[in-house]
Write an enzyme that holds these catalytic residues in place. Structure first.
Site, PDB file in Angstrom:
ATOM      1  CD  GLU A 100      -3.060  -0.902   0.375  1.00 16.84           C
ATOM      2  OE1 GLU A 100      -2.929   0.111  -0.409  1.00 16.84           O
ATOM      3  OE2 GLU A 100      -3.877  -1.875  -0.059  1.00 16.84           O
TER       4      GLU A 100
ATOM      5  CG  ASP B 234      -5.637  -7.501  -7.599  1.00 21.51           C
ATOM      6  OD1 ASP B 234      -4.433  -7.943  -7.172  1.00 21.51           O
ATOM      7  OD2 ASP B 234      -6.627  -6.577  -7.216  1.00 21.51           O
TER       8      ASP B 234
ATOM      9  CD  GLU C 173     -14.591  -5.253  -1.036  1.00 15.84           C
ATOM     10  OE1 GLU C 173     -13.538  -5.550  -0.214  1.00 15.84           O
ATOM     11  OE2 GLU C 173     -14.774  -5.073  -2.077  1.00 15.84           O
TER      12      GLU C 173
ATOM     13  CD  GLU D 294     -10.254  -1.911  -7.786  1.00 15.99           C
ATOM     14  OE1 GLU D 294      -8.963  -1.578  -7.318  1.00 15.99           O
ATOM     15  OE2 GLU D 294     -11.347  -1.649  -7.473  1.00 15.99           O
TER      16      GLU D 294
END
Length: 746
Positions: free
Chosen positions: A95, A242, A336, A354
């Site tokens: 992050e 991803d 989610e 996204e």
């Protein structure tokens, strides 16, 4: 185009400054900053917070994209003046890399561009780049492993070794965590001329490539950073993997290294062979890729159609995107996680970007106006269901419309950036975005970095290798062809039935609800009930604030009420509600607020019923409790017949209850709606009271146009006088959000 940048500037320039700065994130329900250590821990989610003004850094290049260069310059000065990177705090390497390092590099790229243009940032001497290098050096100790895969966490001040670091004992990391480093680290190396960062990022990527399953050419989700053994062998394109695939392709685009494209194409062929089951993308086992690993999908895979556009594989991108869009329309937001029959599996939605990202890329590739309609739906739902007085709040449960006191930095860094780009005309953009690559956090890195000095790559075997991407104009000579791909998918999703509430709870493994702990050992056991909603509908909230409430096993069943129960709230006296109310005259016809404790819930309900209340809300007396960190509370009866209780009784944890109490303290008259789920504000019918309709009451007291009229909504926020006007023409095709007055960033 949709003029959506004004609310963004309001959030950055006013709300963040007045309520959150210098905290890492804004808490939009309580209008304050989230400071790590001062709020209840949220577990791994808090690893993104490093006391380095995360949201401000993450949003720097967004300001330039919106052509707000003066605000950008002021924001850069504030970062240089106030932000420290040597805090004694343990943060996520992943992050911190994508949000903070990427934000600093994106800001540096914008600053250099503006300086070269000769109007702004003439004083700039690469200060953001110096901060980026400082941060990169603080992340490097995490890569000190035998494999080259980084530890998942690092202490910004003490690294990963020694008791002071409070980290360095982890053995596992996710594939995306280790494989989503190359863009930022390579850019840092090429900007500074120091190859050490790119070398470490390449080493981690090389190790992941070598550990792929050689028969399926797939990678697992979690890997041991020391041995290289796969800990979780399920493979997909969503959470945990991803952005590893994303960065292989984008590393080729940014750095011009053919090795990355070769590896991506090999992985992509396996994804399309085993994981892609159009329009679904289902996880499989890496050793047995024909065997499904689960029957649900997570929302992070919504980036994949956009990646397929970059690859040039438009048809499956259209199909998967359409499936995601229909799920979004079914639930207002993308849950989610959702099942293969499009039911909710995990009900949260933290305003992830996204899906908007893929919508933007598909529109860029096809110019199909359909994707503008998709973007309009996303924008409308954000304004209708997520917007609250201090920003945009994450959805705690898409089924009920309840909120979470959370607005992640990626909402401003990515969501608004992609929505703006979707609707922007070329003349709206201050620079050519085609000269940049978007990182996974949507930060802008210049493609010119491919010509910067760097370490040489190993020779590439390019035999039997396709170097070109198909031309989308040749793919779809018939404009109706994309629609023909979408229609069957739309029909399939429409035919699926909504999941019953109890099944939805079971799908979440019972984590969201719990039985109340009763003193009576003979308590009867009843099935768990779904969450309820307390929606504040009076001025200035107008239905935007929704609090997740626990149900009672007795009283009115709100799931069987079409309209719910609405009324003004009043604090009961005594507050416990454990004796006959002394203020019964004030409680009559209202919803009573009660404190938990001293007697049974059913006894409280009987006392407020006797006083003439139409409903009750019990507020937890455990200071600091929150539905953010605890399963929802379900109020049980008192061990005897409770059929005499005929009003609804709901339970709020301390944090959510305090939001309601603070609203009552400030506005005196607060009206709420108790229901099984939040209502769209357009569905709420305003009632007459004291001879005036609610709009007339507000208009007479404020001498301004009522907020729910066709044209204008105006609000005033504390601290600074800020007016926002939203015109919603019934027949218009655009939503024009204009700023009348807003506070500057500094």
């Amino acid at each position: 185009m949709f003029n959506i940048y004004t609310p963004l500037l309001i959030l950055i320039g006013c709300v963040l400054q007045d309520h959150a700065y210098p905290a890492d994130e804004l808490m939009p329900l309580t209008c304050r900053g989230r400071v790590r250590g001062l709020e209840p821990s949220r577990g791994d989610v808090d690893d993104a917070l490093g006391m380095f003004s995360l949201t401000l850094i993450d949003t720097l290049d967004t300001l330039v994209l919106l052509n707000k260069t003066a605000e950008f310059e002021a924001a850069v000065r504030r970062v240089l003046k106030d932000v420290r990177l040597d805090n004694d705090v343990v943060v996520s390497v992943f992050e911190t890399n994508i949000r903070v390092l990427g934000g600093l590099l994106g800001g540096h790229s914008m600053a250099v561009m503006l300086k070269d243009a000769g109007h702004y940032m003439q004083w700039y001497q690469d200060e953001l780049l110096h901060m980026a290098k400082d941060l990169g050096l603080r992340l490097l100790p995490a890569f000190n492993t035998s494999s080259g895969l980084p530890y998942p966490r690092v202490n910004l001040k003490h690294g990963v070794r020694g008791p002071e670091s409070r980290t360095g004992t982890e053995t596992d990391t996710c594939t995306a965590c280790a494989g989503t480093i190359i863009l930022e680290f390579a850019a840092l190396s090429r900007f500074t001329g120091d190859p050490v960062f790119e070398v470490h990022a390449r080493r981690a990527l090389n190790f992941l490539w070598e550990k792929r399953q050689r028969n399926s050419n797939l990678v697992g989700t979690t890997i041991n950073i020391h041995s290289g053994e796969w800990v979780r062998r399920d493979s997909g394109v969503g959470a945990g993997i991803d952005s590893y695939y994303e960065y292989l392709l984008k590393a080729y685009i940014l750095l011009g290294d053919d090795l990355f494209l070769q590896r991506f194409n090999i992985h992509y062929a396996s994804i399309m062979k085993y994981i892609s089951q159009p329009p679904l993308l289902l996880d499989v086992h890496i050793h047995k890729p024909l065997l499904p690993a689960r029957t649900w999908m997570d929302s992070l895979l919504a980036f994949f159609p956009g990646l397929q556009v970059l690859k040039g594989d438009i048809r499956p991108a259209i199909e998967t995107h359409e499936m995601l869009y229909q799920v979004t329309k079914k639930h207002n937001f993308l849950p989610e996680a959702f099942t293969t029959d499009f039911r909710v599996h995990w009900a949260q939605h933290p305003l992830r970007p996204e899906f908007a990202e893929s919508t933007y890329f598909l529109y860029k590739a096809t110019k199909d106006p359909y994707y503008l309609e998709v973007g309009r739906t996303v924008l409308d739902n954000l304004n209708r269901f997520a917007r609250v007085p201090c920003g945009f709040a994450a959805m705690k449960d898409v089924r009920t419309g309840s909120h979470e006191d959370r607005m992640d930095s990626f909402f401003l860094a990515e969501m608004f950036k992609y929505l703006f780009l979707l609707f922007a005309e070329e003349e709206d953009l201050p620079f050519n975005v085609e000269d940049y690559i978007f990182t996974t956090e949507a930060h802008l890195l210049p493609l010119s970095l491919s010509t910067a000095p760097h370490a040489p790559s190993p020779p590439l075997d390019d035999s039997n290798f396709d170097w070109t991407c198909p031309n989308t104009r040749l793919l779809f000579p018939d404009p109706a062809f994309p629609r023909n791909l979408r229609d069957p998918i739309r029909s399939a999703v429409d035919k699926s039935c909504p999941r019953p509430a109890v099944s939805a709870v079971a799908a979440e493994d019972g984590m969201r609800f719990m039985q109340e702990m009763m003193e009576l050992s003979s308590q009867q056991q009843k099935e768990q009930l779904p969450p309820r909603a307390v929606q504040i509908i009076s001025h200035p909230f107008f239905g935007r604030v929704v609090l997740t409430a626990g149900p009672a096993q007795f009283g009115t069943d709100l799931s069987k009420s079409i309209t719910g129960v609405r009324g003004f709230v009043t604090v009961a006296e005594p507050y416990s509600g454990c004796a006959e109310l002394s203020n019964a005259a004030f409680v009559q016809g209202r919803i009573a607020l009660l404190q938990r404790g001293q007697c049974m819930f059913a006894e409280k309900a009987r006392h407020i019923m006797k006083a003439g209340a139409i409903g009750g809300i019990v507020i937890d007396d455990n200071e600091g409790s929150s539905s953010d960190t605890a399963p929802l509370f379900q109020m049980a009866g008192d061990g005897r017949n409770t059929d005499d209780v005929t009003l609804p009784l709901l339970f709020l944890f301390y944090k959510e209850g305090n939001i309601l109490l603070e609203a009552l303290k400030e506005y005196r008259e607060v009206e709420v709606l108790l229901s099984d789920k939040a209502r769209d504000r357009g569905e709420i019918h305003w009632t007459e009271q004291e001879g005036l309709t609610a709009p007339q009451m507000l208009q007479s007291s404020n001498n301004r146009q009522p907020p729910w009229s066709n044209c204008c909504k105006e609000t005033t926020t504390k601290g600074h006088q800020q007016e926002e006007q939203i015109c919603l023409g019934q027949e218009t095709q655009t939503m024009d959000i204009r700023l009348v007055e807003f506070c500057p960033l500094v």
